[in-house]
Motif scaffolding. Structure first.
Motif, PDB file in Angstrom:
ATOM      1  N   LEU A   1      -0.091  17.109  -5.400  1.00  0.00           N
ATOM      2  CA  LEU A   1       1.083  16.674  -6.259  1.00  0.00           C
ATOM      3  C   LEU A   1       2.102  16.318  -5.444  1.00  0.00           C
ATOM      4  N   ARG A   2       2.631  16.962  -4.372  1.00  0.00           N
ATOM      5  CA  ARG A   2       3.763  16.626  -3.673  1.00  0.00           C
ATOM      6  C   ARG A   2       3.365  15.254  -3.001  1.00  0.00           C
ATOM      7  N   ASP A   3       2.233  15.058  -2.276  1.00  0.00           N
ATOM      8  CA  ASP A   3       1.812  14.198  -1.559  1.00  0.00           C
ATOM      9  C   ASP A   3       1.890  12.617  -2.513  1.00  0.00           C
ATOM     10  N   ARG A   4       1.709  12.916  -3.782  1.00  0.00           N
ATOM     11  CA  ARG A   4       1.703  11.775  -4.448  1.00  0.00           C
ATOM     12  C   ARG A   4       3.327  11.405  -5.252  1.00  0.00           C
ATOM     13  N   LEU A   5       4.322  12.162  -4.551  1.00  0.00           N
ATOM     14  CA  LEU A   5       5.595  11.771  -5.231  1.00  0.00           C
ATOM     15  C   LEU A   5       6.200  10.238  -4.857  1.00  0.00           C
ATOM     16  N   ALA A   6       5.630   9.864  -3.775  1.00  0.00           N
ATOM     17  CA  ALA A   6       5.855   8.687  -3.190  1.00  0.00           C
ATOM     18  C   ALA A   6       5.247   7.529  -4.403  1.00  0.00           C
ATOM     19  N   ASP A   7       4.127   7.904  -4.910  1.00  0.00           N
ATOM     20  CA  ASP A   7       3.462   6.877  -5.743  1.00  0.00           C
ATOM     21  C   ASP A   7       4.270   6.912  -7.030  1.00  0.00           C
ATOM     22  N   LEU A   8       4.556   8.267  -7.531  1.00  0.00           N
ATOM     23  CA  LEU A   8       5.404   8.555  -8.826  1.00  0.00           C
ATOM     24  C   LEU A   8       6.529   7.881  -8.691  1.00  0.00           C
ATOM     25  N   ALA A   9       7.493   7.776  -7.689  1.00  0.00           N
ATOM     26  CA  ALA A   9       8.880   7.422  -7.652  1.00  0.00           C
ATOM     27  C   ALA A   9       8.590   5.868  -7.582  1.00  0.00           C
ATOM     28  N   ALA A  10       7.629   5.161  -6.885  1.00  0.00           N
ATOM     29  CA  ALA A  10       7.474   3.799  -6.826  1.00  0.00           C
ATOM     30  C   ALA A  10       7.212   3.398  -8.370  1.00  0.00           C
ATOM     31  N   VAL A  11       6.416   3.969  -9.034  1.00  0.00           N
ATOM     32  CA  VAL A  11       6.164   3.457 -10.489  1.00  0.00           C
ATOM     33  C   VAL A  11       7.514   3.666 -11.386  1.00  0.00           C
ATOM     34  N   GLN A  12       8.030   4.769 -11.271  1.00  0.00           N
ATOM     35  CA  GLN A  12       9.240   4.848 -12.109  1.00  0.00           C
ATOM     36  C   GLN A  12      10.388   4.065 -11.816  1.00  0.00           C
ATOM     37  N   THR A  13      10.460   3.780 -10.378  1.00  0.00           N
ATOM     38  CA  THR A  13      11.528   2.662  -9.898  1.00  0.00           C
ATOM     39  C   THR A  13      11.118   1.320 -10.533  1.00  0.00           C
TER      40      THR A  13
END
Length: 231
Positions: free
Chosen positions: A128-140
């Motif tokens: 999950l921590r490794d997917r944070l960049a993906d999550l942040a990109a989508v949300q942004t």
């Protein structure tokens, strides 16, 4: 080279690059707190879903670009981002704030987005921590859409010379938004070898170093950088 001019990180994609730095700000936009009238609730819910669908369409375009350049397996990275964007439980929680707290779509979305990021950051789950960049990109991307922006806000399409992109957190989308002739290297303050951006950079043959603490303090757009993605 003197030691005070050397920055260290984790080499995640081998190769050497020498070019001016391009510092890219991919952080959340500044979202104002905005309340709405009860009569505006349905309009805000519609705006939310329109923004999500716009982002999903863009992510699907990136997925096709990666499929052509790196293969089907690598393009699957964007399947994960599409699922994140369309997560029904998350969107339902945003809708709840719109309906019951009378918040605008962008205010409600930012609140729940930050809440989810904190939850993922605090978990012991490495994946999950490794997917944070993906999550942040989508949300942004969704927040930029809600606030009237476009996918061209970073103005990457105007780059016409080789650059090494420097960012606090590099997402897979950022890795493929620039033409390969122009993107010759990546430097990220955050990130690990197993992050999607690192995996994609390796597949595309883009030298990359992540975990470069102090990178944004020491490197500015135009700074000439020599990057070694192996060591």
């Amino acid at each position: 080279m003197s030691q005070d001019r050397i920055l260290h990180g984790i080499g995640v994609s081998p190769g050497v690059a020498f070019a001016p730095a391009l510092v890219v700000d991919v952080r959340f936009p500044d979202v104002p707190d905005r309340s709405i009238d009860a009569t505006e609730v349905e309009l805000e819910v519609t705006r939310l879903h329109d923004a999500v669908q716009s982002v999903v369409h863009y992510l699907e375009t990136l997925r096709e670009s990666v499929r052509e350049r790196a293969g089907t397996a690598e393009s699957g990275i964007f399947d994960a981002q599409v699922l994140m964007a369309q997560d029904p439980d998350f969107l339902a929680s945003v809708e709840y704030l719109i309906h019951h707290n009378h918040l605008s779509a962008e205010t409600a979305y930012e609140f729940k987005a930050l809440e989810l990021r904190v939850a993922w950051s605090g978990t012991g789950n490495v994946r999950l921590r490794d997917r944070l960049a993906d999550l942040a990109a989508v949300q942004t991307r969704v927040l930029r859409r809600l606030m009237g922006g476009t996918e061209d806000d970073l103005r990457l399409g105007e780059i016409d010379e080789p650059v090494i992109v420097v960012a606090h957190e590099v997402s897979p989308g950022l890795t493929v938004q620039l033409d390969r002739d122009h993107l010759v290297g990546l430097i990220s303050v955050e990130g690990t070898r197993t992050s999607h951006a690192a995996i994609l950079a390796h597949s595309l043959g883009i030298p990359a170093v992540m975990g470069v603490q102090g990178g944004l303090d020491r490197v500015h757009s135009g700074t000439i950088v020599l990057l070694d993605g192996r060591s």
